[in-house]
Each structure stands twice: as structure tokens, then as C-alpha cells.
Scaffold this motif. Structure first.
Motif, PDB file in Angstrom:
ATOM      1  N   VAL A  78     -28.104  31.479  70.458  1.00 11.55           N
ATOM      2  CA  VAL A  78     -27.525  30.147  70.654  1.00 11.55           C
ATOM      3  C   VAL A  78     -27.088  29.917  72.098  1.00 11.55           C
ATOM      4  O   VAL A  78     -27.116  28.786  72.588  1.00 11.55           O
ATOM      5  CB  VAL A  78     -26.331  29.881  69.704  1.00 11.55           C
ATOM      6  N   ASP A  79     -26.720  30.971  72.791  1.00 12.03           N
ATOM      7  CA  ASP A  79     -26.323  30.796  74.191  1.00 12.03           C
ATOM      8  C   ASP A  79     -27.503  30.336  75.045  1.00 12.03           C
ATOM      9  O   ASP A  79     -27.325  29.686  76.063  1.00 12.03           O
ATOM     10  CB  ASP A  79     -25.778  32.113  74.764  1.00 12.03           C
ATOM     11  N   ARG A  80     -28.699  30.677  74.601  1.00  9.11           N
ATOM     12  CA  ARG A  80     -29.887  30.354  75.383  1.00  9.11           C
ATOM     13  C   ARG A  80     -30.297  28.887  75.249  1.00  9.11           C
ATOM     14  O   ARG A  80     -31.037  28.364  76.070  1.00  9.11           O
ATOM     15  CB  ARG A  80     -31.047  31.273  74.950  1.00  9.11           C
ATOM     16  N   ILE A  81     -29.838  28.209  74.193  1.00  9.53           N
ATOM     17  CA  ILE A  81     -30.309  26.837  73.953  1.00  9.53           C
ATOM     18  C   ILE A  81     -29.308  25.783  74.354  1.00  9.53           C
ATOM     19  O   ILE A  81     -29.456  24.622  74.050  1.00  9.53           O
ATOM     20  CB  ILE A  81     -30.612  26.617  72.452  1.00  9.53           C
ATOM     21  N   ASP A  82     -28.287  26.185  75.068  1.00 15.10           N
ATOM     22  CA  ASP A  82     -27.175  25.276  75.261  1.00 15.10           C
ATOM     23  C   ASP A  82     -27.379  24.234  76.353  1.00 15.10           C
ATOM     24  O   ASP A  82     -27.284  23.043  76.120  1.00 15.10           O
ATOM     25  CB  ASP A  82     -25.908  26.047  75.540  1.00 15.10           C
ATOM     26  N   ALA A  83     -27.666  24.706  77.548  1.00 18.94           N
ATOM     27  CA  ALA A  83     -27.654  23.884  78.756  1.00 18.94           C
ATOM     28  C   ALA A  83     -28.217  22.459  78.621  1.00 18.94           C
ATOM     29  O   ALA A  83     -27.566  21.511  79.051  1.00 18.94           O
ATOM     30  CB  ALA A  83     -28.372  24.625  79.870  1.00 18.94           C
ATOM     31  N   PRO A  84     -29.380  22.249  78.023  1.00 19.11           N
ATOM     32  CA  PRO A  84     -30.025  20.939  78.058  1.00 19.11           C
ATOM     33  C   PRO A  84     -29.137  19.791  77.587  1.00 19.11           C
ATOM     34  O   PRO A  84     -28.241  19.965  76.779  1.00 19.11           O
ATOM     35  CB  PRO A  84     -31.232  21.099  77.131  1.00 19.11           C
ATOM     36  N   ALA A  85     -29.467  18.669  78.158  1.00 15.18           N
ATOM     37  CA  ALA A  85     -28.716  17.430  77.976  1.00 15.18           C
ATOM     38  C   ALA A  85     -28.041  17.282  76.623  1.00 15.18           C
ATOM     39  O   ALA A  85     -28.617  16.767  75.683  1.00 15.18           O
ATOM     40  CB  ALA A  85     -29.651  16.236  78.211  1.00 15.18           C
ATOM     41  N   ARG A  86     -26.804  17.728  76.542  1.00 13.97           N
ATOM     42  CA  ARG A  86     -26.050  17.503  75.319  1.00 13.97           C
ATOM     43  C   ARG A  86     -24.948  16.488  75.603  1.00 13.97           C
ATOM     44  O   ARG A  86     -23.961  16.387  74.894  1.00 13.97           O
ATOM     45  CB  ARG A  86     -25.451  18.804  74.821  1.00 13.97           C
ATOM     46  N   ALA A  87     -25.166  15.766  76.692  1.00 18.39           N
ATOM     47  CA  ALA A  87     -24.148  14.848  77.203  1.00 18.39           C
ATOM     48  C   ALA A  87     -23.644  13.918  76.101  1.00 18.39           C
ATOM     49  O   ALA A  87     -24.359  13.044  75.637  1.00 18.39           O
ATOM     50  CB  ALA A  87     -24.706  14.039  78.364  1.00 18.39           C
ATOM     51  N   GLY A  88     -22.408  14.117  75.725  1.00 17.72           N
ATOM     52  CA  GLY A  88     -21.793  13.200  74.780  1.00 17.72           C
ATOM     53  C   GLY A  88     -22.202  13.422  73.333  1.00 17.72           C
ATOM     54  O   GLY A  88     -21.527  12.974  72.423  1.00 17.72           O
ATOM     55  N   GLY A 139     -17.085  17.053  72.919  1.00 19.69           N
ATOM     56  CA  GLY A 139     -17.608  15.861  72.268  1.00 19.69           C
ATOM     57  C   GLY A 139     -16.517  14.875  71.873  1.00 19.69           C
ATOM     58  O   GLY A 139     -16.796  13.835  71.293  1.00 19.69           O
ATOM     59  N   GLY A 140     -15.270  15.223  72.148  1.00 16.92           N
ATOM     60  CA  GLY A 140     -14.200  14.270  71.910  1.00 16.92           C
ATOM     61  C   GLY A 140     -13.387  14.517  70.652  1.00 16.92           C
ATOM     62  O   GLY A 140     -12.501  13.733  70.319  1.00 16.92           O
TER      63      GLY A 140
ATOM     64  N   ASN B 228     -21.809  13.896  60.167  1.00 13.83           N
ATOM     65  CA  ASN B 228     -21.658  12.449  60.280  1.00 13.83           C
ATOM     66  C   ASN B 228     -20.261  12.002  59.853  1.00 13.83           C
ATOM     67  O   ASN B 228     -19.662  11.129  60.474  1.00 13.83           O
ATOM     68  CB  ASN B 228     -22.722  11.738  59.447  1.00 13.83           C
ATOM     69  N   GLY B 229     -19.777  12.632  58.794  1.00 14.15           N
ATOM     70  CA  GLY B 229     -18.429  12.300  58.348  1.00 14.15           C
ATOM     71  C   GLY B 229     -17.398  12.621  59.421  1.00 14.15           C
ATOM     72  O   GLY B 229     -16.487  11.822  59.687  1.00 14.15           O
ATOM     73  N   LEU B 230     -17.546  13.763  60.044  1.00 12.19           N
ATOM     74  CA  LEU B 230     -16.607  14.161  61.101  1.00 12.19           C
ATOM     75  C   LEU B 230     -16.709  13.214  62.290  1.00 12.19           C
ATOM     76  O   LEU B 230     -15.691  12.825  62.883  1.00 12.19           O
ATOM     77  CB  LEU B 230     -16.916  15.594  61.557  1.00 12.19           C
ATOM     78  N   ASP B 231     -17.920  12.814  62.618  1.00 12.68           N
ATOM     79  CA  ASP B 231     -18.102  11.933  63.768  1.00 12.68           C
ATOM     80  C   ASP B 231     -17.453  10.583  63.513  1.00 12.68           C
ATOM     81  O   ASP B 231     -16.877   9.974  64.420  1.00 12.68           O
ATOM     82  CB  ASP B 231     -19.602  11.766  64.038  1.00 12.68           C
ATOM     83  N   ARG B 232     -17.524  10.129  62.299  1.00 11.41           N
ATOM     84  CA  ARG B 232     -16.880   8.857  61.955  1.00 11.41           C
ATOM     85  C   ARG B 232     -15.360   8.966  62.139  1.00 11.41           C
ATOM     86  O   ARG B 232     -14.717   8.041  62.615  1.00 11.41           O
ATOM     87  CB  ARG B 232     -17.244   8.475  60.515  1.00 11.41           C
ATOM     88  N   MET B 233     -14.834  10.109  61.781  1.00  8.66           N
ATOM     89  CA  MET B 233     -13.388  10.322  61.978  1.00  8.66           C
ATOM     90  C   MET B 233     -13.031  10.363  63.458  1.00  8.66           C
ATOM     91  O   MET B 233     -11.983   9.884  63.861  1.00  8.66           O
ATOM     92  CB  MET B 233     -12.977  11.630  61.332  1.00  8.66           C
ATOM     93  N   ARG B 234     -13.899  10.945  64.228  1.00  9.38           N
ATOM     94  CA  ARG B 234     -13.664  11.009  65.673  1.00  9.38           C
ATOM     95  C   ARG B 234     -13.621   9.595  66.254  1.00  9.38           C
ATOM     96  O   ARG B 234     -12.727   9.250  67.027  1.00  9.38           O
ATOM     97  CB  ARG B 234     -14.779  11.800  66.347  1.00  9.38           C
ATOM     98  N   GLU B 235     -14.596   8.755  65.868  1.00  5.69           N
ATOM     99  CA  GLU B 235     -14.647   7.389  66.378  1.00  5.69           C
ATOM    100  C   GLU B 235     -13.367   6.637  66.058  1.00  5.69           C
ATOM    101  O   GLU B 235     -12.837   5.906  66.881  1.00  5.69           O
ATOM    102  CB  GLU B 235     -15.836   6.636  65.760  1.00  5.69           C
ATOM    103  N   ARG B 236     -12.892   6.852  64.840  1.00  6.34           N
ATOM    104  CA  ARG B 236     -11.722   6.112  64.373  1.00  6.34           C
ATOM    105  C   ARG B 236     -10.429   6.593  65.033  1.00  6.34           C
ATOM    106  O   ARG B 236      -9.441   5.871  65.064  1.00  6.34           O
ATOM    107  CB  ARG B 236     -11.614   6.245  62.853  1.00  6.34           C
TER     108      ARG B 236
END
Lengths: 237, 237
Positions: A78-88, A139-140, B228-236
Motif C-alpha cells: 500500500v505504501d507503493r500506491i500512495d503518491a498519485p493524485a489523491r488530492a481531496g 481528506g477532512g 459513502n456514508g462516512l463522506d456524507r457525515m464529513r460534508e455535513r
DNA sequence: ACCTGAACACCGTTCAAGT
DNA sequence: ACCTGAACACCGTTCAAGT
């Protein structure tokens, strides 16, 4: 040339913890976990069963070891697949990691069962969860939501279920006591996200239960998340 | 009075499969599943280990038996809470059943592990799932959605994870062959909802995989439902 | 029909002994 | 420092034998 005297005598590479663990994984992969016995393991290494005890404490130690080995294999992937555009897009990043972890576990079908049976936590497993929480944070998601996310994912996060830091498991460790604080401090370096998450949980819900998590509450959270999702699909159909 | 001759000699109730299983559950509850051995089990019953083999085939048979016993205990509990106004609200009905099942399992902490280890399916477990699917159907879910719901719930539905009807498990049984059709027919009486669900799966996705379910697809469905459920919670938030 | 004793082929693990 | 043989206390299970 000078060290090994007699010709035709295989010098047989000396045993080591690493060699023992690799052989154990090989046996489990090829003949199933139930045929992983200390005697069979020694045979695979061309040694006697009793010799193993110089390199591992007991069979439980072997099991802890192979769990960590598989988790390390997962981390490598999994460490190998991380870098690419995961922006947001935390969802795709997390999704990708979990599906990759699953691929590894499908190659070691015995692993989930052994993961579950262990009472000791593998450092590599902790590292895996730490990075997962890291991605969620980027991701917030709040620490609180990330925490509940781990519980909701449950068996899906690593292909198996495990109550991380089960309060009942350790020797009376609870949030807020000195031992726990020390553990959190020592975690901060290697496992920053897990440490941060636990700090917050400890401060926000000091008396939620006797341990880090309210198992019942976490269970209901995950359950409702799924039921609500399904109900939304029903409405739309 | 006339049957037991000598005074002071306990006539010792004869063994029976049911008594053996009850004793096994008692041992697992009181001393943990790892101390459930045939010898210990016999001791608990005041008999010799070898006597057990007259009433059970082997230890696996004992394990299958206690799984079914616990699942029966769960069914007894959940069947009692059903009747009250569940009109239209499938979510609360399903939720209530699952939380009640959980209560039972918390009294037998060893049970989830044994459930998982079994390759034979317990009739009582099937009955449990059948009623769960029944509730979902009444609530308006299609068989297809109910099917995916069981997979998504996974470990949560019964406190443990199990690939129901794992295609790899049985002796080459696949959808559409005679043996499977016969099984479906015989299920219809006792397990109408499961039978109906499987009929539809067989007809709608005849070549999804070699078995009843596409494990990878089911995994991803559950995973995305949660993400998807978690993401909806994040948005809210 | 039901139960048992002796025995077999396994386990994990200890410990004193070898090199 | 590293490995081993003999031994112990367990397993599950078979089988011929008891009542």
C-alpha cells in the motif's frame, strides 16, 4: 573454503527468527494453518523441534511473528500506491489501500483467522491503521469521525475484525492513567495519527466507558451507517 | 424405588447428545473455549472421554452442536420481540433483532470465534438469516438488495463474519446444478426467504462467478456503502 | 444399547546435555 | 552460542472388550 571441511556435507544455514517466520508462512500458505506445528516447522528447516525454542519463545511468538510479517507485506504494497493524485479524494485513497490489503490477504487465506486470534497488537498493523487515519484526516475527517470510521469498517479495513486497544485485554490500562499517557507519548513519533486520534478521544469522552472505546456505541454507529445506506438505496429503487 | 438398588450409589443420568452439548457450552462459558477438551467434557459429565463418542461423532461435531445451540438461543430471544408495531419500519425491526443477537453473544464471548471456524452451516443460523431477509422484504427491499445487505452487514448481523454458502466450501456445488436445485426446493418450506433470495440470484446473475456470490463485488459494495456514508457525515460536519 | 481401558499417533514445552 | 534427545503432560481418536 577453509571453514567448511568435509565435502558433501551441507553446512545448513543457521536458524534465525526471520528464517523460522518465513518457513512458518510458507507452511501455512502451502498446507494450511492447522498443519503449522512446531515439529513440522523444524522439519521444514531441517532441524529438530527443540531448536526452534532458541529463536522464538513459544508457538504464540511464531503466530505473533507471522501476523506482523503479513501486515508488513501489506504495508509494502500500500505504501507503493500512495503518491498519485489523491488530492481531496480521501475515499478513493482509502478504498485503494483497503482493496490492496485484501489482495495480499487473499494470497494468505489463513491470515485473517490468525490476526483475529492474537491478543498482542502487531506494530505493522498499527502502522497500517495509522496511515489510514492519516488519509482520512487529510481528506477532512475529524479524529472523532476517523475513529468511528475504523470501527465501522471493522473487518473490512484489513480483511478481519479486531477490537483495537480492547480495554478488557490489557492489564488494567485505561485512558488517563500514567501508563496510557506514556504509551501515547511514545507512539507520537511512529504513529502520529493514531496518537492524535487517541488523545482526542481521551479528552473528549473521558468517561465514555472503562476503556478507549464504547464498544456498544461503536457497534450501533456502524450498524446504523449501513442500515441508513441501505434504506437510501431502497427509496431510490 | 425398585430400579436403583444400592443406596448411596448415584445412578448418574445417562449421557445424551443434548447433555453433552449443554455441558460443552457450560465449560466454554466458565473456563473459556480453549479448555473445552473431550477429556474435560467427559469429566464435567462424570464419564470417560471415550463414552462421548457414542453420542457425538467427533469434536467437530460438538463444535457444530454448540454453534447451533447458541444460534437457537438467539432465535428464541429475537422471535419474542417481533410482533409489536414494525409497520413499514424495517430498519428498527432489523436493528432490534441484531442488537438482541449481540446481547446473547456477549454472554458467550467464545461463540463468534467458533461460529467463524465452522465449515458446516447451522440450521439455526440459517433460520436467523431467513427471518432477517423476511423483515427486509416486508420493508420493501428487493431480494437483490437484501442479499447485498447481508453481505454488507457481515459480522454485524450475528456478531461474526461468515461467507454464507461459500462456493469453495462445498463439494463442487454451484448454482444451477441438480444438487443445488434440490437443496433450494427442500429449503422452501423452512427457509422461504432465503430460498426466494437464492432463486433470484441464480436466475439474475447466472454466471457471476462459480458460486452463489461474487465475493469481490460484495466486498466492494459493503465497502462503498460505508465510505459513502462516512463522506456524507464529513460534508455535513 | 451404552460405557470403558488400554493404546496410538500426535501436540507444545522443559531441561539437562552435547558441540 | 547454538542445537539436540529424552521426557512430560497433554491432545483426539480407535478398537476390542466389558455390562
Amino acid at each position: 573454503m577453509t571453514t567448511q571441511a568435509e565435502p558433501g556435507v551441507e553446512p545448513r544455514t543457521p536458524l534465525s527468527r526471520a528464517r523460522v517466520l518465513r518457513a512458518a508462512v510458507r507452511i501455512a500458505d502451502e498446507r494450511g494453518i492447522e498443519s503449522l506445528t512446531m515439529r513440522r516447522l523444524a522439519e521444514e528447516l531441517g532441524a529438530e523441534a527443540m531448536s526452534l525454542y532458541y529463536h522464538v519463545a513459544k508457538k504464540d511468538d511464531v503466530l505473533d511473528g507471522i501476523v506482523d510479517a503479513i501486515a508488513t507485506e501489506i504495508n509494502d504494497v500500500v505504501d507503493r500506491i500512495d503518491a498519485p493524485a489523491r488530492a481531496g479524494d480521501w475515499k478513493t485513497a482509502v478504498r485503494q489501500r483497503i482493496l490492496s490489503a485484501r489482495e495480499v490477504l487473499l494470497r494468505h487465506p489463513w491470515a485473517p483467522g490468525v490476526f483475529e486470534s492474537r491478543t498482542n497488537v502487531s506494530p505493522a498493523v498499527l502502522r497500517y491503521y495509522d496511515r489510514l487515519v492519516g488519509l482520512m484526516r487529510e481528506g477532512g475527517l475529524s479524529y472523532d469521525l476517523a475513529h468511528r470510521a475504523l470501527h465501522a469498517l471493522g473487518s473490512r479495513a484489513l480483511g478481519f475484525t479486531q477490537e483495537l486497544f480492547d480495554p478488557g485485554a490489557g492489564p488494567g490500562a485505561g485512558p488517563g492513567d500514567a501508563e496510557s499517557e506514556a504509551m501515547l507519548a511514545s507512539m507520537a513519533g511512529e504513529l502520529p495519527h493514531l496518537a492524535g486520534m487517541m488523545m482526542e478521544v481521551v479528552h473528549d469522552k473521558p468517561a465514555s466507558t472503562l476503556g478507549w472505546c464504547d464498544a456498544q456505541a461503536e457497534f450501533e454507529f456502524g450498524l446504523d451507517l449501513i442500515l441508513n445506506g441501505l434504506d437510501r438505496m431502497r427509496e431510490r429503487a
